[in-house]
Design an enzyme around this catalytic site. Sequence first.
Site, PDB file in Angstrom:
ATOM      1  N   HIS A 168       3.632   6.725  -6.891  1.00  0.00           N
ATOM      2  CA  HIS A 168       2.892   7.909  -7.334  1.00  0.00           C
ATOM      3  C   HIS A 168       3.819   9.133  -7.303  1.00  0.00           C
ATOM      4  CE1 HIS A 168      -1.268  10.140  -7.058  1.00  0.00           C
ATOM      5  NE2 HIS A 168      -0.630  10.381  -8.182  1.00  0.00           N
TER       6      HIS A 168
ATOM      7  N   HIS B 125       0.831  -1.208   0.000  1.00  0.00           N
ATOM      8  CA  HIS B 125       0.000   0.000   0.000  1.00  0.00           C
ATOM      9  C   HIS B 125       0.865   1.258   0.000  1.00  0.00           C
ATOM     10  CE1 HIS B 125      -3.638   2.385   1.305  1.00  0.00           C
ATOM     11  NE2 HIS B 125      -2.680   3.171   1.778  1.00  0.00           N
ATOM     12  N   GLU B 126       1.796   1.338   0.959  1.00  0.00           N
ATOM     13  CA  GLU B 126       2.630   2.538   1.069  1.00  0.00           C
ATOM     14  C   GLU B 126       3.560   2.682  -0.137  1.00  0.00           C
ATOM     15  OE1 GLU B 126       1.962   4.770   3.145  1.00  0.00           O
ATOM     16  OE2 GLU B 126       0.594   3.583   4.377  1.00  0.00           O
TER      17      GLU B 126
ATOM     18  N   HIS C  89       1.935   4.657  -2.831  1.00  0.00           N
ATOM     19  CA  HIS C  89       2.101   6.108  -2.676  1.00  0.00           C
ATOM     20  C   HIS C  89       3.473   6.543  -3.195  1.00  0.00           C
ATOM     21  CE1 HIS C  89      -1.561   6.972  -0.560  1.00  0.00           C
ATOM     22  NE2 HIS C  89      -1.281   6.211   0.477  1.00  0.00           N
TER      23      HIS C  89
END
Length: 631
Positions: free
Chosen positions: A421, A414-415, A418
């Site tokens: 991104h 999940h992290e 980020h």
Amino acid sequence: MCSLCFALQGLFGVPELSCPEGFQEAQDKALQESEQLVQKACSTPPGPETVMIFDQLSDSLCRVADLADFVKVAHPDFAFREAAEEACRNIGTVVEKYARSVKKCCLLSNEAVLTGIYCIFRRVAELFMFDFEISGIHLDEEKRKKAVDLNVRILDLCNEFLIGTHIPNKIDKHVLPEHIRYNFTAEGNYLRIAGLHADCPDDLVREAAYKIFLHSNTQQLARLEELLASRNSLAQLVGYDTFAHRALQGTMAKNPGKKACIEGHVEKSNMLMPWDHPYYSGVLRAERYNIDPGLYCPFFSLGACMEGLNSLFSQLLGISLYAEQTKRGEIWSEDVRKLAVVHETEGLLGYIYCDFFQRPDKPHQDCHFTVRGGRLKENGEYQLPVVVLMLSLPNSARGAPTLLSPGMMENLFHEMGHAMHSMLGRTRYQHVTGTRCATDFAEVPSILMEYFANDYRVVNQFARHYKTGQPLPKNMVSRLCESKKVCAAADMQLQVFYAVLDQIYHGKHPLNKSTTEILKETQEKVYGLPYVPNTAWQLRFSHLVGYGAKYYSYLMSRAVASMVWKQCFAQNPFDRAMGERYRREMLAHGGGKEPMLMVQGMLQKSPSVEDFVDALVSDLDHDFETFIMDS
């Protein structure tokens, strides 16, 4: 600066930050540069050059403020944390000063000028204007002063309310049966209840904890109601109908009037109470699917998981992660690792600092920090982004690797979503770099990575028993995925309840009832479990501070991620063409393009409200083969 400081590199390679005193030097340097940029902006006609100057101004301040935001919560040295906190306060103070300068210059306010600006210029110019206008700088002096006062009061109330959400409640120990008192912390004749004890098998303990921890508090109630009223007053002062209208500008939702009904038929339960659901769903999950984290951890060593991410990014995006040697003073803890993110043809894209392990005074949270945003510099070079991924992994036992539970592995993916991104965004302006985008879009890349983390084809590439090398059996992955769907509909209904409540609180004012009466009415309408008299759950709802009127964002981001996964990656999670489309349409723009246009570009269609709802509901469907096999 002390003599020792000269021998050190400085945090993140910033020379001034080799010691705590360096924050003052870095701050002074940034403020001096910013002052010059404000003067330059005031003497420049409105247009693309103005936008560029303001982005330089934003970058100058953010290079100190963003870094300080991380250091103030994560650095093990109190002196560094204190210096970073002071820098944050000082930077925040000068922003208002510069806003007044913008008011005097009347920059970016000419619609005719904006009309002639290219799309990306216009988007960023409008974002700058929005940031300025929500602070009230377009108002006359009297109203602007009122807006400033409201902003200050709102900030104080947010801090006070946030602190209040974590304060334990106390009760005379004789009120509770003697046989359950040991579950709570004793303080003389009182018991301190600091949480819900949701995992306790004793029904009476869970009930007592729920009723006492969530008991209404007059002071906290007054804070919340003043916070909501102040937000509404500020929103109306600067030209919005409600705070929700202000908060949703520029998001995928656009405005609070565009709502989807995903309530369906809410069945009332005559047996379960709110303190029962978390415990019994966990029991059911464990009994039906035998999901013991201890069975999975040996397959998820940290090294194997990082190799899995590296392999996935390489196949999907042409990206590789390389460990890079750090210089003395560059990192804040010896277990921090620095990764260079390198594209197969484009070369170095940026850096990720991995602060993965628990230590004293480090927050127990998994999160992503932007330390330096990417942007196109004046000399034509690209300023490489720098981020930190902070996790709370246990330190490994001697002679064994760090082993992750399935939840920890999913959080890592999940992290890292980020981080990608931030790394793959190639925006012209740092004001819209990477994760600096609409709140209801920001979680899409990270939630999408959860789908990869739960796909056997992906997991099979890296999940090996750290002792035997045996791959994780497919049926164990299937059971793990299916276990997450146990009571998932009820969990989603709870999220809908939270989102609806948040919208009502930030909707039309004055509220026609107290926040507790609204809570009771909304819970009975939207959620299946009954309201418990004399409780005020909303006073523990800390997300009202950081996600005011935007709590729905989690559900919307999940719906988009679900649609992207099913349409683009479910058939082949390593599809390079889809990976390139994902980068081109969604990751590359940061916040520089309207979020719904990015979604449309990825899906090759404009999703309807029904599409969003169907995406969420379809994720609840059980895999028939796994269900029958385990039954």
